[in-house]
Design a protein around this motif. Structure first.
Motif, mmCIF file in Angstrom:
data_model
loop_
_atom_site.group_PDB
_atom_site.id
_atom_site.type_symbol
_atom_site.label_atom_id
_atom_site.label_comp_id
_atom_site.label_asym_id
_atom_site.label_seq_id
_atom_site.Cartn_x
_atom_site.Cartn_y
_atom_site.Cartn_z
ATOM 1 N N ASN A 146 58.957 38.601 36.880
ATOM 2 C CA ASN A 146 58.957 39.863 37.776
ATOM 3 C C ASN A 146 57.626 40.640 37.519
ATOM 4 O OD1 ASN A 146 59.554 42.322 39.041
ATOM 5 N ND2 ASN A 146 61.546 42.552 38.208
ATOM 6 N N LEU A 147 56.960 40.617 38.809
ATOM 7 C CA LEU A 147 55.707 41.565 38.888
ATOM 8 C C LEU A 147 55.943 42.765 39.763
ATOM 9 C CD1 LEU A 147 53.032 38.784 39.045
ATOM 10 C CD2 LEU A 147 53.398 40.228 37.139
ATOM 11 N N THR A 148 57.199 43.028 40.019
ATOM 12 C CA THR A 148 57.210 44.372 40.972
ATOM 13 C C THR A 148 56.555 45.437 40.406
ATOM 14 O OG1 THR A 148 59.372 43.148 41.727
ATOM 15 C CG2 THR A 148 59.214 45.370 42.185
ATOM 16 N N ARG A 149 55.897 46.049 41.032
ATOM 17 C CA ARG A 149 55.320 47.381 40.896
ATOM 18 C C ARG A 149 54.445 47.262 39.539
ATOM 19 N NH1 ARG A 149 59.342 52.455 40.597
ATOM 20 N NH2 ARG A 149 57.223 53.557 40.408
ATOM 21 N N ALA A 150 53.950 46.098 39.341
ATOM 22 C CA ALA A 150 53.147 45.670 38.265
ATOM 23 C C ALA A 150 51.801 46.079 38.670
ATOM 24 C CB ALA A 150 53.055 44.301 37.818
ATOM 25 N N GLY A 151 50.867 46.922 37.733
ATOM 26 C CA GLY A 151 49.411 47.135 38.109
ATOM 27 C C GLY A 151 48.354 46.413 37.411
#
Length: 251
Positions: A166-171
């Protein structure tokens, strides 16, 4: 304080303790649970080659100096939620047999998880990696969660194996993760677009193309209105045509 090679037969608790000197737990065995929640360690602490046979609790622990968990075995759940790693945090070649919880943690120095094995869920959501992070040669057999995780420096996943991520909203700016190392990226428009843009910055054309193709297929899969599929099919055809032209040109 030195506990090297010690076998802790019963439940062990240092909850809320403050260690002003270095602490050594290398090659120790914790037969039951160990509780270091809210502990503060002002000097370096080492747990190298330590066996945690019961649950390990390090929630809200503060490590003011180097901390090493290299070559450890966590047989039960390991909880480092909202922990603070002021200097380097070393977890290389460590095995987590049950869920590993690092959510909301703060890594100010180098975070080294290289060569480790997560056989169950690994949660790094809402964490901040201010220094470089290394997950190269790491195996995530179940799901790794980087929801809203912020990587301020380079993050490496070379030769890693990831079942679901899960890379959702990862910066991040530079994410060295080959697309063929990922079995499944949880669907999120921005997550896919950021990863594709990352591949373009790295000039990894094959990864960018393959990730784009999967992204378009996922759009079709989650499309709420079947009437839109013909548009996406057209885009897929264009992408396929472009790839074919590129392949022919390279040939």
């Amino acid at each position: 304080m030195e506990f090297n090679g010690t076998r802790f037969e019963k439940e062990t608790s240092f909850e809320g303790a403050k260690f002003s000197g270095s602490a050594q737990f290398s090659e120790s065995v914790f037969n039951e649970s160990v509780d270091l929640n809210s502990v503060q360690l002002e000097k370096e602490v080492r747990f190298d080659r330590t066996q945690f046979e019961g649950p390990a609790f390090f929630a809200k622990a503060k490590f003011d100096d180097l901390v090493e968990f290299g070559d450890c075995n966590f047989l039960k759940n390991a909880t480092f939620k909202e922990s603070d790693f002021q200097v380097d945090a070393i977890f290389n070649n460590t095995t987590f047999l049950e869920p590993a919880e690092f959510s909301g943690s703060n890594f100010l120095g180098f975070a080294d998880f290289g060569g480790s094995k997560f056989l169950y869920d690994a949660d790094f959501s809402d964490s901040i990696f201010s220094g470089p992070a290394d997950f190269s040669r790491t195996a995530f057999s179940d799901r790794v969660n980087f929801y809203n995780t912020q990587f301020k420096k380079n993050v490496h996943f070379e030769s890693s194996q990831i079942n679901t991520i899960n890379l959702t909203r990862a910066g991040y700016d530079w994410l060295y993760l080959k697309w063929d190392c990922v079995n499944h990226l949880e669907f999120d428009d921005a997550a896919y677009q950021n990863l594709i843009n990352n591949y373009k910055r790295l000039q990894w054309q094959t990864d960018s193309s393959d990730c784009s193709s999967t992204y378009l297929k996922e759009i079709i899969r989650v499309a709420p209105d079947d009437s839109h599929k013909w548009i996406i099919d057209g885009i897929l055809s264009m992408v396929a045509g472009t790839n074919s032209s590129n392949s022919s040109h390279k040939g």
